[in-house]
Design a protein around this motif. Structure first.
Motif, short mmCIF file in Angstrom:
data_model
loop_
_atom_site.label_atom_id
_atom_site.label_comp_id
_atom_site.label_asym_id
_atom_site.label_seq_id
_atom_site.Cartn_x
_atom_site.Cartn_y
_atom_site.Cartn_z
N THR A 1 66.81 25.19 24.39
CA THR A 1 68.07 24.64 24.89
C THR A 1 69.23 25.23 24.11
OG1 THR A 1 66.95 22.56 25.41
CG2 THR A 1 69.36 22.52 25.35
N THR B 1 68.54 24.90 20.09
CA THR B 1 67.61 24.02 19.41
C THR B 1 66.60 24.85 18.63
OG1 THR B 1 66.29 23.97 21.45
CG2 THR B 1 67.82 22.14 21.06
N ASP C 1 76.11 17.71 20.35
CA ASP C 1 75.03 17.23 21.20
C ASP C 1 74.97 15.70 21.17
OD1 ASP C 1 72.51 17.87 22.78
OD2 ASP C 1 71.73 16.56 21.20
N SER D 1 72.65 13.66 21.87
CA SER D 1 71.37 13.09 21.45
C SER D 1 71.11 13.24 19.95
CB SER D 1 70.22 13.74 22.23
OG SER D 1 70.13 15.13 21.91
N LYS D 2 72.13 13.72 19.23
CA LYS D 2 72.01 13.94 17.79
C LYS D 2 70.93 14.96 17.44
CE LYS D 2 73.85 9.48 16.29
NZ LYS D 2 73.71 8.36 15.34
N GLN D 3 70.71 15.88 18.36
CA GLN D 3 69.74 16.94 18.16
C GLN D 3 70.28 17.96 17.16
OE1 GLN D 3 66.58 18.26 18.36
NE2 GLN D 3 66.51 18.71 20.55
N GLN D 4 69.44 18.45 16.26
CA GLN D 4 69.85 19.55 15.38
C GLN D 4 69.87 20.85 16.18
OE1 GLN D 4 67.83 20.17 11.54
NE2 GLN D 4 67.75 22.35 12.03
N TYR D 5 70.87 21.66 15.95
CA TYR D 5 70.97 22.97 16.56
C TYR D 5 71.08 24.02 15.46
CZ TYR D 5 71.45 21.46 21.40
OH TYR D 5 71.21 20.94 22.65
#
Length: 444
Positions: free
Chosen positions: A148, A143, A186, A188-192
């Motif tokens: 994370t 992240t 991911d 949760s649609k989190q950008q990585y």
């Protein structure tokens, strides 16, 4: 130009580049390298052909559910090829230049920080290679706040299928290393960010370019409809366990099994020591860009430094007596890493390139190391691969130094090299020739 790939060649990601001694480094820095995929990895890991998708129930107008008539949906996994190169540019070309005169950056498939898309919960198959000249890549998928990380599930390393998939949240790739992995989007649609952490300055010359801390090499966007697979349950833990439970469906007949190789008794005459050193403190050497040695010798194309027999299994101890990293690579063969600094390594599979960590205490000249602080990497090499079987016609003899020579004959495929795959080091001497002779003739 045509090349015939043997039928029993292992599948996976490989690469090509020029190998003209003294010029390899500059030519690859200038872009002369590329990837090759040998097809067939799906036969070893059928999971790449797809994981069954969970389907929504089909409703009739009267709300009665029709069961058992939907065909199972199992689309092949999305595959991506990610080829990294290190690039050195003049400071004025950078929008955010460091204080040094040069700046090194990574390109991914020729782009700087491209976007990679993946659906939430989706499994993708990534083939990753460091096909640059001199710099390591230390990848993590994290992240933006770096709190994370998403794991990589490793299936193949340097074109060799691993015994069973294993997870790592960071992958160190020396120049020449390749790895083929599964990645989960991911939920949760989190950008990585795909980040290269703690990149090493692997060259001792004062003008060496340095990397920014933890440069972002790609942005991974998790977007679209959630993907749910028809496994035990739809949890991320179940999906991870499903991936880790996979086992290769085939094993190579050309190489010993990992357990067999690790437990083979190696006679003392098949145990060798190779020490990697360098010289920058001598002004004459420094003026030529320094010199790099294996067992105190710089490369001589006219001599064989190591002679073995086809069918031999050898154990080599690779000693890094310098304060910089080196990357040991041998052509045409693969090896098993068994120990690093006395610590037994997990026996996950073969590879063809391995990092040699620096020593723990450098001498004042910063060339080499205090005695007893060197790093030791132990590898076992089976000279049994039928793909590189040597062919010899003619008379074999021995010269005064004990090295094999041959008369009135032609040796096909038996001469190749091992070297440091940081190509600046290789161009400046850190390479040797090996000769693989046919097995001794039977006395019967």
């Amino acid at each position: 130009m045509n090349f015939v790939i043997p039928e029993n060649h292992q599948p996976g990601l490989f690469w090509y580049h020029p190998h003209v001694h003294d010029d390899s480094d500059s030519q690859i820095i200038s872009g002369m390298s590329g990837g090759i995929i040998v097809k067939g990895i799906e036969e070893y890991y059928p999971i790449i052909n797809g994981i069954p998708l969970k389907q929504d129930k089909l409703e009739q107008p009267d709300d009665t559910t029709i069961k058992g008539i939907l065909p199972q949906l199992k689309p092949s996994l999305t595959q991506r090829v990610l080829l990294f190169k290190d690039l050195q540019l003049k400071e004025q070309l950078q929008t955010d230049p460091p204080t040094t005169n040069n700046y090194a950056c990574y390109t991914l498939n020729g782009l700087v920080n491209p976007n990679i898309t993946i659906k939430p919960g989706e499994v993708q198959f990534w083939r990753i290679g460091n096909i640059g000249a001199d710099n390591y890549i230390n990848l993590s998928l994290e992240t933006p706040d770096a709190k994370t990380r998403q794991p990589f599930y490793i299936l193949v390393r340097d074109g060799n299928v691993v015994n069973q998939p294993f997870a790592q949240d960071q992958i160190l790739l020396a120049p020449g290393n390749r790895v083929e992995v599964l990645v989960i989007g991911d939920p949760s649609k989190q950008q990585y960010n795909l980040v290269s952490n703690q990149v090493f300055n692997t060259d001792s010359t004062p003008s060496t370019a340095t990397f920014k801390d933890n440069p972002i090499v790609a942005t991974v966007l998790s977007d679209g409809k959630q993907v749910n697979y028809d496994i035990k349950d739809s949890s991320q833990k179940a999906l991870k366990n499903y991936i880790l439970s996979q086992k290769p469906q085939h094993k190579s007949d050309d190489l010993p099994s990992i357990d067999e190789l690790a437990t083979t008794n190696i006679p003392t005459n098949h145990q060798r020591l190779f020490t990697f050193t360098q010289n920058f403190s001598n002004p004459n050497k420094a003026a030529r860009g320094g010199e790099f040695y294996i067992n105190d010798n710089i490369y001589d194309e006219n001599q064989f430094d190591t002679v073995v027999r086809q069918g031999d299994i050898e154990e080599w101890t690779l000693v890094n007596a310098t304060p910089t990293h080196h990357a040991f690579h041998i052509h045409q063969l693969d090896f098993l890493v068994t120990k690093v600094n006395g610590i037994a390594q997990s026996l996950q599979g073969y590879q063809d390139t391995v990092d040699l960590p620096p020593c723990t205490k450098a001498k004042k000249d910063n060339d080499n190391c205090e005695l007893g602080t060197e790093s030791l990497t132990v590898v076992r090499i089976p000279f049994t691969n039928k793909i590189i079987a040597a062919k010899f016609d003619g008379k074999e003899s021995t010269d005064d130094s004990g090295k094999s020579t041959y008369e009135n004959g032609q040796f096909v495929g038996g001469k190749f090299v091992y070297h440091c795959h940081l190509l600046y080091h290789e161009d400046h001497g850190m390479m040797q020739n090996i000769l693989v002779l046919p097995p001794p003739k039977s006395s019967t």
